[in-house]
Design a protein around this motif. Structure first.
Motif, mmCIF file in Angstrom:
data_model
loop_
_atom_site.group_PDB
_atom_site.id
_atom_site.type_symbol
_atom_site.label_atom_id
_atom_site.label_comp_id
_atom_site.label_asym_id
_atom_site.label_seq_id
_atom_site.Cartn_x
_atom_site.Cartn_y
_atom_site.Cartn_z
ATOM 1 N N TYR A 123 0.970 -1.161 0.241
ATOM 2 C CA TYR A 123 0.050 0.028 0.024
ATOM 3 C C TYR A 123 0.938 1.287 -0.104
ATOM 4 O O TYR A 123 0.636 2.206 -0.847
ATOM 5 C CB TYR A 123 -0.996 -0.002 1.365
ATOM 6 N N SER A 140 2.158 1.741 -3.572
ATOM 7 C CA SER A 140 0.943 2.233 -4.456
ATOM 8 C C SER A 140 0.780 3.557 -4.260
ATOM 9 O O SER A 140 0.546 4.467 -5.227
ATOM 10 C CB SER A 140 -0.086 1.416 -4.084
ATOM 11 N N GLN A 141 0.511 3.927 -2.770
ATOM 12 C CA GLN A 141 0.260 5.324 -2.694
ATOM 13 C C GLN A 141 1.202 6.409 -2.641
ATOM 14 O O GLN A 141 1.101 7.730 -3.066
ATOM 15 C CB GLN A 141 -0.445 5.362 -1.075
#
Length: 304
Positions: free
Chosen positions: A154, A157-158
Motif C-alpha cells: 500500500y 502504491s500510494q
C-alpha cells in the motif's frame, strides 16, 4: 541448512516486463537478533517479518552508505513501536509492547489486534555521492492489511505509485531456530521520453501477469533453506523471455553501538546535565534498544 542459501538477498530483473525483484531468506542472523530480547512468539514473528521487509527494501538502495528505516507506530495499540532498519547488508530492530495486553490476545493476534489504528513510515536515506547531495525521502501510510508486507504494498502504491507484490513467511526450523523468507516484486515506470508513466495508466497487463505468477509462491519454498533463492525465481518465472539474476547481498546482524561514539555524544552535553544523568556510582547508563545492552560511561572518563 545450506548456509549459502540463507541470510542472503538475491536480486533479479525481468526486462521485458519492466520488473525488478528480490527474494531473501534469514536464519542465524534472525536468531541472533531475536536472542537479545526474549520476546513472546507473536512479537518474534512480527519483528522477523519487519527484518525481512527491511532486507528486501534496503537492498534496493544504490550504495552501502545509504540506510532504509521501517517504523510502525500507534498510540493505543498493544505494540506501541516497531523499528527495523538496513544498512550495508546489516539488519537490526526492536519492538516496544504491552506484555499484559498481549497475553490477553491469544497466541496468534492479527496485525490490527497488535497495532489498532497505527501507521507505517518507510524512510530511505541516500548517501551523498559525486555531484549529488545526501537526500532523504519518507512515506507514511495507514498500517492496514493482514501483514507488514501488505502494508508495504500500500505504501508503494500510494507514496511512490509503484505497483508492488510482497510476501513474507516466518516459521521455526527443525532445530528450533527461526527462519524467514520473503519476496518483493515491483513494476517500474519505463521512464522514456514521450511515454506515459505507469501510474497514470488504467491497465497494467504486464504487471498483472507477473503479479499472478508471483502469487503462486509457497510458504515452504520461501522458508526452505535447501531450496536455492535463484531456484525460487526460476520456478516462478521460467517461462519469461529473459530473467537476469543479479545483486546478491549477504545479510548480517547490525547494531551500531560504539562506546567511542556514545562518549562523543555525551561529551556534547553541559557538565551539569551530565551530572544529572549519572547514577549514584557516577555512571551514565546508555541503553541500546536494538541489542538490549547497557553501556555504562563514567563521568570521570568524559572529563578526561
Amino acid at each position: 541448512m545450506t548456509m549459502s542459501e540463507i541470510d542472503r538477498v538475491q536480486g533479479f530483473t525481468i526486462p521485458s516486463r519492466h520488473v525488478r525483484g528480490r527474494v531473501a531468506r534469514l536464519g542465524p542472523v534472525l536468531d541472533e537478533v531475536l536472542s537479545a530480547h526474549a520476546y513472546p512468539p507473536a512479537i518474534e514473528r512480527l519483528l522477523a517479518e519487519a527484518l525481512m521487509l527491511a532486507a528486501l527494501l534496503g537492498t534496493t538502495l544504490k550504495d552501502d552508505a545509504g540506510q532504509m528505516t521501517l517504523q510502525a507506530q500507534t498510540e493505543a495499540g498493544v505494540v506501541s513501536l516497531l523499528v527495523a532498519d538496513y544498512k550495508a547488508g546489516a539488519v537490526r530492530g526492536y519492538v516496544q509492547f504491552d506484555a499484559d495486553r498481549l497475553a490477553e490476545m491469544g497466541s496468534d493476534p492479527s496485525l490490527f489486534g497488535l497495532f489498532g489504528k497505527g501507521y507505517l513510515a518507510i524512510t530511505f536515506d541516500q548517501a551523498a555521492s559525486a555531484g549529488a547531495e545526501a537526500t532523504r525521502y519518507q512515506g507514511i501510510v495507514p498500517l492496514e492489511g493482514e501483514s507488514l508486507g501488505k502494508a508495504a504494498e500500500y505504501y508503494f502504491s500510494q507514496s511512490e505509485q509503484i505497483p508492488s507484490f510482497v510476501q513474507i513467511d516466518v516459521r521455526h526450523g527443525p532445530n528450533g531456530g527461526c527462519i524467514a523468507g520473503g519476496v518483493l516484486i515491483q513494476h517500474l515506470p519505463e521512464g522514456e521520453v514521450g511515454r506515459e508513466r505507469l501510474h497514470v495508466r488504467h491497465d497494467h497487463p504486464e504487471w498483472e501477469h507477473v503479479q499472478a505468477l508471483a502469487s503462486t509462491v509457497k510458504s515452504d519454498e520461501l522458508t526452505n533453506p535447501e531450496l536455492g533463492l535463484s531456484d525460487i525465481v526460476w520456478r516462478l518465472f521460467h517461462e519469461e523471455e529473459e530473467v537476469r539474476v543479479n545483486d546478491d547481498h549477504v545479510l548480517t546482524r547490525g547494531c551500531r553501538c560504539d562506546l567511542t561514539h556514545i562518549r562523543d555524544v555525551l561529551g556534547r552535553f553541559p557538565a551539569d546535565e551530565r551530572t544529572d544523568m549519572a547514577d549514584e556510582a557516577g555512571n551514565i547508563n546508555v541503553d541500546c534498544a536494538f541489542c538490549s545492552r547497557i553501556f555504562p560511561v563514567s563521568l570521570a572518563s568524559l572529563t578526561q
